[in-house]
Structures are given as structure tokens and as C-alpha cells.
Design a protein around this motif. Structure first.
Motif, PDB file in Angstrom:
ATOM      1  N   LEU A   1       0.686  -0.899  -0.007  1.00  0.00           N
ATOM      2  CA  LEU A   1       0.231   0.244   0.171  1.00  0.00           C
ATOM      3  C   LEU A   1       0.660   1.173   0.045  1.00  0.00           C
ATOM      4  O   LEU A   1       0.236   2.334  -0.986  1.00  0.00           O
ATOM      5  N   PHE A   2       2.052   1.482   0.750  1.00  0.00           N
ATOM      6  CA  PHE A   2       3.187   2.721   0.879  1.00  0.00           C
ATOM      7  C   PHE A   2       3.739   2.763  -0.670  1.00  0.00           C
ATOM      8  O   PHE A   2       3.166   3.742  -0.663  1.00  0.00           O
ATOM      9  N   ASN A   3       3.348   1.857  -1.608  1.00  0.00           N
ATOM     10  CA  ASN A   3       4.011   2.024  -3.007  1.00  0.00           C
ATOM     11  C   ASN A   3       3.625   2.536  -3.624  1.00  0.00           C
ATOM     12  O   ASN A   3       3.532   3.138  -4.316  1.00  0.00           O
ATOM     13  N   ALA A   4       1.631   2.095  -3.426  1.00  0.00           N
ATOM     14  CA  ALA A   4       1.131   2.508  -4.552  1.00  0.00           C
ATOM     15  C   ALA A   4       0.381   3.859  -4.216  1.00  0.00           C
ATOM     16  O   ALA A   4       0.408   4.653  -4.841  1.00  0.00           O
ATOM     17  N   MET A   5       0.690   4.431  -2.967  1.00  0.00           N
ATOM     18  CA  MET A   5       0.667   5.809  -1.946  1.00  0.00           C
ATOM     19  C   MET A   5       1.517   6.713  -3.433  1.00  0.00           C
ATOM     20  O   MET A   5       1.284   7.393  -3.373  1.00  0.00           O
TER      21      MET A   5
ATOM     22  N   LYS B   1      -9.261 -10.312   8.146  1.00  0.00           N
ATOM     23  CA  LYS B   1      -9.874 -10.619   6.212  1.00  0.00           C
ATOM     24  C   LYS B   1     -10.059  -8.726   5.615  1.00  0.00           C
ATOM     25  O   LYS B   1      -9.867  -9.259   4.928  1.00  0.00           O
ATOM     26  N   GLN B   2     -11.205  -7.914   6.438  1.00  0.00           N
ATOM     27  CA  GLN B   2     -11.658  -6.756   6.258  1.00  0.00           C
ATOM     28  C   GLN B   2     -10.199  -5.658   6.513  1.00  0.00           C
ATOM     29  O   GLN B   2     -10.255  -5.655   5.633  1.00  0.00           O
ATOM     30  N   VAL B   3      -9.159  -6.260   6.937  1.00  0.00           N
ATOM     31  CA  VAL B   3      -8.036  -5.307   6.587  1.00  0.00           C
ATOM     32  C   VAL B   3      -7.426  -5.433   5.128  1.00  0.00           C
ATOM     33  O   VAL B   3      -7.572  -4.659   4.504  1.00  0.00           O
ATOM     34  N   GLN B   4      -7.667  -7.182   4.948  1.00  0.00           N
ATOM     35  CA  GLN B   4      -7.064  -7.234   4.000  1.00  0.00           C
ATOM     36  C   GLN B   4      -7.296  -7.172   2.518  1.00  0.00           C
ATOM     37  O   GLN B   4      -7.678  -6.255   1.540  1.00  0.00           O
ATOM     38  N   TYR B   5      -9.385  -7.085   2.938  1.00  0.00           N
ATOM     39  CA  TYR B   5     -10.289  -6.592   2.022  1.00  0.00           C
ATOM     40  C   TYR B   5      -9.958  -5.412   1.673  1.00  0.00           C
ATOM     41  O   TYR B   5      -9.973  -4.802   0.069  1.00  0.00           O
ATOM     42  N   HIS B   6     -10.226  -4.341   2.635  1.00  0.00           N
ATOM     43  CA  HIS B   6      -9.704  -2.924   2.131  1.00  0.00           C
ATOM     44  C   HIS B   6      -8.174  -2.329   1.535  1.00  0.00           C
ATOM     45  O   HIS B   6      -8.347  -1.507   0.569  1.00  0.00           O
ATOM     46  N   LEU B   7      -7.321  -3.312   1.841  1.00  0.00           N
ATOM     47  CA  LEU B   7      -6.219  -2.699   1.130  1.00  0.00           C
ATOM     48  C   LEU B   7      -5.802  -3.247  -0.051  1.00  0.00           C
ATOM     49  O   LEU B   7      -5.622  -2.776  -0.176  1.00  0.00           O
ATOM     50  N   THR B   8      -6.611  -4.011  -0.207  1.00  0.00           N
ATOM     51  CA  THR B   8      -6.344  -4.693  -2.270  1.00  0.00           C
ATOM     52  C   THR B   8      -7.406  -3.568  -2.982  1.00  0.00           C
ATOM     53  O   THR B   8      -7.323  -3.476  -4.437  1.00  0.00           O
TER      54      THR B   8
ATOM     55  N   SER C   1     -15.926 -18.921  29.322  1.00  0.00           N
ATOM     56  CA  SER C   1     -14.948 -18.913  28.985  1.00  0.00           C
ATOM     57  C   SER C   1     -14.226 -19.296  26.923  1.00  0.00           C
ATOM     58  O   SER C   1     -13.775 -17.857  26.449  1.00  0.00           O
ATOM     59  N   SER C   2     -14.118 -20.097  27.531  1.00  0.00           N
ATOM     60  CA  SER C   2     -13.849 -20.493  25.709  1.00  0.00           C
ATOM     61  C   SER C   2     -14.695 -20.369  24.858  1.00  0.00           C
ATOM     62  O   SER C   2     -13.993 -20.291  23.440  1.00  0.00           O
ATOM     63  N   GLU C   3     -16.089 -20.656  24.959  1.00  0.00           N
ATOM     64  CA  GLU C   3     -16.777 -20.211  24.148  1.00  0.00           C
ATOM     65  C   GLU C   3     -16.182 -18.663  23.320  1.00  0.00           C
ATOM     66  O   GLU C   3     -15.692 -17.850  22.022  1.00  0.00           O
ATOM     67  N   GLU C   4     -15.985 -17.822  24.507  1.00  0.00           N
ATOM     68  CA  GLU C   4     -15.469 -16.631  24.188  1.00  0.00           C
ATOM     69  C   GLU C   4     -14.446 -16.502  24.074  1.00  0.00           C
ATOM     70  O   GLU C   4     -14.073 -15.527  22.703  1.00  0.00           O
ATOM     71  N   GLU C   5     -13.229 -17.253  23.524  1.00  0.00           N
ATOM     72  CA  GLU C   5     -12.259 -17.450  23.020  1.00  0.00           C
ATOM     73  C   GLU C   5     -12.060 -17.163  21.900  1.00  0.00           C
ATOM     74  O   GLU C   5     -11.762 -16.536  20.646  1.00  0.00           O
ATOM     75  N   GLU C   6     -12.934 -18.705  21.543  1.00  0.00           N
ATOM     76  CA  GLU C   6     -13.646 -18.813  20.130  1.00  0.00           C
ATOM     77  C   GLU C   6     -13.623 -17.369  18.961  1.00  0.00           C
ATOM     78  O   GLU C   6     -13.851 -17.313  18.400  1.00  0.00           O
ATOM     79  N   ASP C   7     -14.931 -16.904  19.978  1.00  0.00           N
ATOM     80  CA  ASP C   7     -15.377 -15.754  19.410  1.00  0.00           C
ATOM     81  C   ASP C   7     -14.035 -14.346  18.855  1.00  0.00           C
ATOM     82  O   ASP C   7     -14.628 -14.037  17.707  1.00  0.00           O
ATOM     83  N   GLU C   8     -13.992 -14.216  19.602  1.00  0.00           N
ATOM     84  CA  GLU C   8     -12.257 -13.313  19.619  1.00  0.00           C
ATOM     85  C   GLU C   8     -11.977 -13.865  18.390  1.00  0.00           C
ATOM     86  O   GLU C   8     -11.576 -12.454  18.255  1.00  0.00           O
ATOM     87  N   GLU C   9     -11.586 -15.242  18.752  1.00  0.00           N
ATOM     88  CA  GLU C   9     -10.218 -15.673  17.352  1.00  0.00           C
ATOM     89  C   GLU C   9     -11.515 -15.179  16.149  1.00  0.00           C
ATOM     90  O   GLU C   9     -10.464 -14.975  15.211  1.00  0.00           O
ATOM     91  N   GLU C  10     -12.795 -15.989  16.207  1.00  0.00           N
ATOM     92  CA  GLU C  10     -12.845 -14.985  14.735  1.00  0.00           C
ATOM     93  C   GLU C  10     -13.148 -14.074  14.685  1.00  0.00           C
ATOM     94  O   GLU C  10     -12.655 -13.748  13.335  1.00  0.00           O
ATOM     95  N   TYR C  11     -13.521 -13.327  15.594  1.00  0.00           N
ATOM     96  CA  TYR C  11     -13.425 -11.713  15.479  1.00  0.00           C
ATOM     97  C   TYR C  11     -12.237 -11.138  14.729  1.00  0.00           C
ATOM     98  O   TYR C  11     -12.295 -10.204  14.177  1.00  0.00           O
ATOM     99  N   ASP C  12     -11.379 -11.748  15.327  1.00  0.00           N
ATOM    100  CA  ASP C  12      -9.986 -11.382  15.146  1.00  0.00           C
ATOM    101  C   ASP C  12      -9.097 -11.857  13.610  1.00  0.00           C
ATOM    102  O   ASP C  12      -9.175 -11.053  13.547  1.00  0.00           O
ATOM    103  N   GLU C  13      -9.688 -12.945  13.672  1.00  0.00           N
ATOM    104  CA  GLU C  13      -9.631 -13.786  11.754  1.00  0.00           C
ATOM    105  C   GLU C  13     -10.756 -12.493  11.369  1.00  0.00           C
ATOM    106  O   GLU C  13      -9.970 -12.004   9.526  1.00  0.00           O
ATOM    107  N   ASP C  14     -11.701 -11.835  11.068  1.00  0.00           N
ATOM    108  CA  ASP C  14     -12.355 -11.233  10.379  1.00  0.00           C
ATOM    109  C   ASP C  14     -11.982  -9.786  10.429  1.00  0.00           C
ATOM    110  O   ASP C  14     -12.134  -9.439   9.425  1.00  0.00           O
TER     111      ASP C  14
END
Length: 166
Positions: free
Chosen positions: A16-20, A128-135, A112-125
Motif C-alpha cells: 500500500l505504501f508503494n501504491a500511495m 480479512k477486513q483489513v486485507q479486503y480494504h487494502l486490496t 470463557s472457551s466460547e468467548e475465546e473462540e468468538d474472539e479468535e473469529e473476530y480477530d480473523e474477521d
């Protein structure tokens, strides 16, 4: 060793830096080349291309308005887009998200284990959002760079210096 440098340069080419930097460089070149921006008024952006007839009136404009738009986008990239209301809304939503996250974590210790899974999914999401917007941003910057270079070339043709600096 040489192969590693080639791979690294391909990776850097897609950053992105070079594109800018490419976009800013193209707009700077355009800005330095266009000595009389008023000459761009009423000069159609498209050169009798088939696509120009498919565009709506809103999309069509003269080279001057596009010149101003490219310069404005360059300024936004260099200085940042600041809007106090947007900044305040963003801060508020962060506070609310953090409160809700802390409250739900504190109130339901048994999940807590379900929340950890949700948080991992949230972080993964988020990744993906950052990659989508960078692209998307890289694609837009590439198109704008092409347009800045095109506008510079067209200006040179309009003033009769088409062979200079190519």
C-alpha cells in the motif's frame, strides 16, 4: 540471494505504501507539468472512447475537474482526512464496544472457551477486513495513478508538447 531480492521487490511493489507513493508521484508530476490548469476546462476527460457514452452525466467531467479531484485526493493521503465529528463517533463506538466486551466477559465466566473462540473469529474477521480494504485501496490508487498519468499526457498533447519527458 538474487532470487530473494526479486521476491522482496515483488512484495514491495504490491505494498500500500508503494501504491500511495506511485500515486503521489504521478499527481506531483501532473501538477508540475500542468502550468495552466484553466486550459483543462471544457476538455473532455475521455478521448472519444466507447466507454464515455456509457457513463452517466455525473461521472463525465472535464479534465480540470478531474485535475482538481486528483490533487484533493493526494492532499487527503498526505495530510489525512480529518473530521471532528467522525473522530468523536469513532471514539464513542470504541468505548461502547469495549464496555460490552468487558461486561460480557465478567458476567459469564463459564462461557470463557466460547468467548475465546468468538474472539479468535473476530480477530480473523478483522484481518480479512483489513486485507479486503487494502486490496481495494491499492486497486483504486492504481487506477488513479493511471488517470493522473493519462491527464498529464493529454495536457501535453493539448499544449503541443506531447513528446516531452516520455
Amino acid at each position: 540471494m538474487m532470487m530473494m531480492q526479486l521476491e522482496e521487490s515483488n512484495t514491495q511493489k504490491n505494498s500500500l505504501f508503494n501504491a500511495m507513493n506511485r500515486f503521489i508521484g504521478a499527481v506531483n508530476n501532473m501538477d508540475q507539468t500542468v502550468m495552466l490548469p484553466s486550459m483543462l476546462r471544457d476538455v473532455p476527460l475521455e478521448e472519444d472512447r466507447e466507454t464515455s457514452s456509457a457513463k452517466s452525466d455525473e461521472e463525465e467531467g472535464d479534465m480540470y475537474s478531474y485535475y482538481q479531484l486528483l490533487k484533493s485526493i493526494r492532499t487527503d493521503i498526505e495530510l489525512g482526512v480529518r473530521c471532528a465529528a467522525d473522530d468523536e463517533m469513532s471514539r464513542e463506538s470504541m468505548k461502547i464496544s469495549r464496555k460490552n466486551s468487558c461486561t460480557s466477559t465478567a458476567s459469564t465466566a463459564s462461557l470463557s472457551s466460547e468467548e475465546e473462540e468468538d474472539e479468535e473469529e473476530y480477530d480473523e474477521d478483522l484481518q480479512k477486513q483489513v486485507q479486503y480494504h487494502l486490496t481495494g485501496l491499492q486497486g483504486v490508487l492504481s487506477k488513479l495513478t493511471v488517470q493522473a498519468n493519462f491527464l498529464t499526457k493529454r495536457y501535453k498533447q493539448e499544449v503541443g508538447i506531447g513528446g516531452w519527458g516520455q
